[in-house]
Design an enzyme around this catalytic site. Structure first.
Site, short mmCIF file in Angstrom:
data_model
loop_
_atom_site.label_atom_id
_atom_site.label_comp_id
_atom_site.label_asym_id
_atom_site.label_seq_id
_atom_site.Cartn_x
_atom_site.Cartn_y
_atom_site.Cartn_z
N SER A 9 -15.45 16.15 0.67
CA SER A 9 -14.92 16.36 2.03
C SER A 9 -15.68 17.50 2.71
O SER A 9 -15.97 17.43 3.91
CB SER A 9 -13.43 16.72 1.97
OG SER A 9 -12.69 15.58 1.69
N PRO A 44 -26.47 17.22 -13.80
CA PRO A 44 -25.55 18.30 -14.19
C PRO A 44 -25.61 19.48 -13.21
O PRO A 44 -24.60 20.10 -12.93
CB PRO A 44 -26.04 18.69 -15.58
CG PRO A 44 -26.71 17.46 -16.11
CD PRO A 44 -27.29 16.75 -14.93
N GLU A 81 -21.88 1.41 0.86
CA GLU A 81 -21.07 2.14 -0.12
C GLU A 81 -19.80 2.66 0.53
O GLU A 81 -18.70 2.47 0.04
CB GLU A 81 -21.90 3.31 -0.64
CG GLU A 81 -21.15 4.23 -1.57
CD GLU A 81 -21.89 5.52 -1.84
OE1 GLU A 81 -23.12 5.56 -1.65
OE2 GLU A 81 -21.23 6.48 -2.23
#
Ligand SMILES: Cc1cc2nc3c(=O)[nH]c(=O)nc-3n(C[C@H](O)[C@H](O)[C@H](O)COP(=O)(O)OP(=O)(O)OC[C@H]3O[C@@H](n4cnc5c(N)ncnc54)[C@H](O)[C@@H]3O)c2cc1C
Length: 390
Positions: A369, A130, A245
């Protein structure tokens, strides 16, 4: 330099595309509408062999290599499988399966990979917390050795396959003074004492994948479920999985771009305004041309990552280039696909609306990004400091 795919790879591409169009698109379109994971689509994908792609034959895998695995994902997405379906596949096969394959003991591979390949057990990966996302190394979840168990406390946020997963590769701090070498990886099963799954999170896109928080309250993990050496969780998973990935999840993004381009091309030739198909108007032609260039640029940069990886070369920086370029081109392309479809593109009945929502995750998940620009510029500046040579 060799740019062509083998006959076998081209045939594989076609068969996955046809399978996806016929068997998966109808199921996941429905699942996406309902915001539900489709177990039926999952089973079909496993039976088709998609969960087996990267893994050794010894465990029931296909030993397909990075490029063929990537092509499989691209074709699944181009055939119409939505972003949620390919995201769930990625979390299971790449984020959970690849570390177990490359860092795990033989017993761990035997126990988990065999059942992941058949689709019987669904896997996931827990890194984000979190309060620790881009700064994942700032995680708070701890694992303390007690007898023959590790006791985990903390939580993991936004975990793909959380609500449907059987087990998760989870990274936790085992030595808070050792920095990146003080975090270890564990395989945590859903039935372990002290483990629970938070409520399913409602999302903008990728709605056929399920997402939740994972909670560890004095969670008891047997010591044999430590994955890889103690202290090597963060570094080891990063090393083994990141390029896989980036290539395979980005391949799903590439397939999504191709899908949006395919349906836009068709629509532009069918839809008539001012007595002509809208494809006859220069503004529309230019959009279609820009889409094609985005797809081709993405394909080149992505296939190069796979090629580097197949040559056993480091592709970390190139994977960041690909992630940044493709996620931003993908977002622009998805927006143009909606624009070409006009008002119909804004309606749920047309698939470009779904693509537009799914696509946004590209600039956020697995390193935003902004983080990619940070990584790339850091590398550039370091290289310059050493004399500007590559
Ligand atoms: C649908 C979905 C599925 C996901 N699945 C998984 C999963 O399976 N497993 C998993 O571990 N995680 C998963 N994630 C988490 C994902 O990887 C994180 O959301 C992502 O890394 C960003 O972290 P954050 O959300 O905490 O954003 P933050 O890190 O809080 O970033 C907020 C904003 O601040 C910017 N920012 C942060 N630091 C800097 C900086 N140094 N310089 C400039 N800008 C900065 C970011 O770029 C961003 O724009 C998933 C997320 C989503 C949305």
């Amino acid at each position: 330099m060799e740019f062509s795919l083998s006959e076998e790879q081209l045939a594989f591409m076609k068969s996955v595309y046809n399978f996806s169009k016929k068997e998966i698109e109808p199921l996941t379109t429905e699942a996406e509408r309902k915001g539900e994971f489709s177990f039926e689509a999952w089973k079909k994908m496993a039976d088709f062999g998609l969960m087996a792609l990267p893994f050794p034959e010894k465990y029931g895998g296909s030993d397909a290599g990075v490029l063929t695995t990537l092509i499989g994902m691209e074709s699944l997405a181009r055939g119409g499988a939505d972003g949620g379906t390919t995201l769930a596949w990625g979390a299971h096969t790449i984020l959970c399966g690849v570390p177990i394959w490359l860092m795990g003991s033989d017993a761990q591979r035997e126990k988990y990979l065999t059942k992941m390949i058949t689709g019987e057990w669904i896997g996931g990966f827990g890194l984000t917390e979190p309060e620790a996302g881009s700064d994942a190394a700032g995680m708070k979840t701890t694992a303390v050795k007690k007898g023959d168990k590790y006791i985990l406390n903390g939580s993991k946020m936004f975990i793909t396959n959380g609500p449907v997963g059987h087990h998760f590769v989870v990274i936790a701090v085992t030595d808070k003074n050792a920095g990146h070498f003080g975090m270890s990886a564990f395989i945590v099963e859903k039935d372990f004492k002290g483990f629970s799954v938070g409520k399913e999170l409602d999302k903008l896109g990728n709605r056929s994948s399920s997402t939740s928080e994972l909670i560890f309250e004095d969670c008891e993990v047997p010591e044999e479920n430590l994955l890889g050496p103690l202290g090597m969780g963060f570094v080891g998973v990063g090393k083994t999985t990141l390029e896989w990935e980036r290539s395979c999840l980005l391949a799903a993004g590439l397939g999504g771009m191709e899908y949006a381009m395919d349906v836009s091309l068709k629509y532009a030739q069918e839809r008539k305004q001012f007595g002509k198909p809208i494809a006859h108007f220069q503004a529309m032609k230019h959009k279609l041309a820009d889409m094609k260039v985005s797809v081709e640029a993405s394909k080149l940069i992505l296939y190069r990552v796979a090629w580097l990886k197949e040559q056993n070369k480091n592709a970390m920086l190139e994977a960041s280039h690909a992630k940044l370029l493709m996620s931003e081109l993908g977002m622009r392309l998805a927006e143009e696909a909606v624009q070409i479809h006009g008002g119909y593109g804004y309606m749920k009945e047309y698939p470009v609306e779904r693509g537009f929502r799914d696509c946004k995750l590209g600039t956020i998940g697995a390193g935003t990004s902004e983080v990619q620009r940070m990584v790339i510029s850091k590398m550039l500046l370091n290289l310059k400091a050493k004399g500007g040579k590559k």
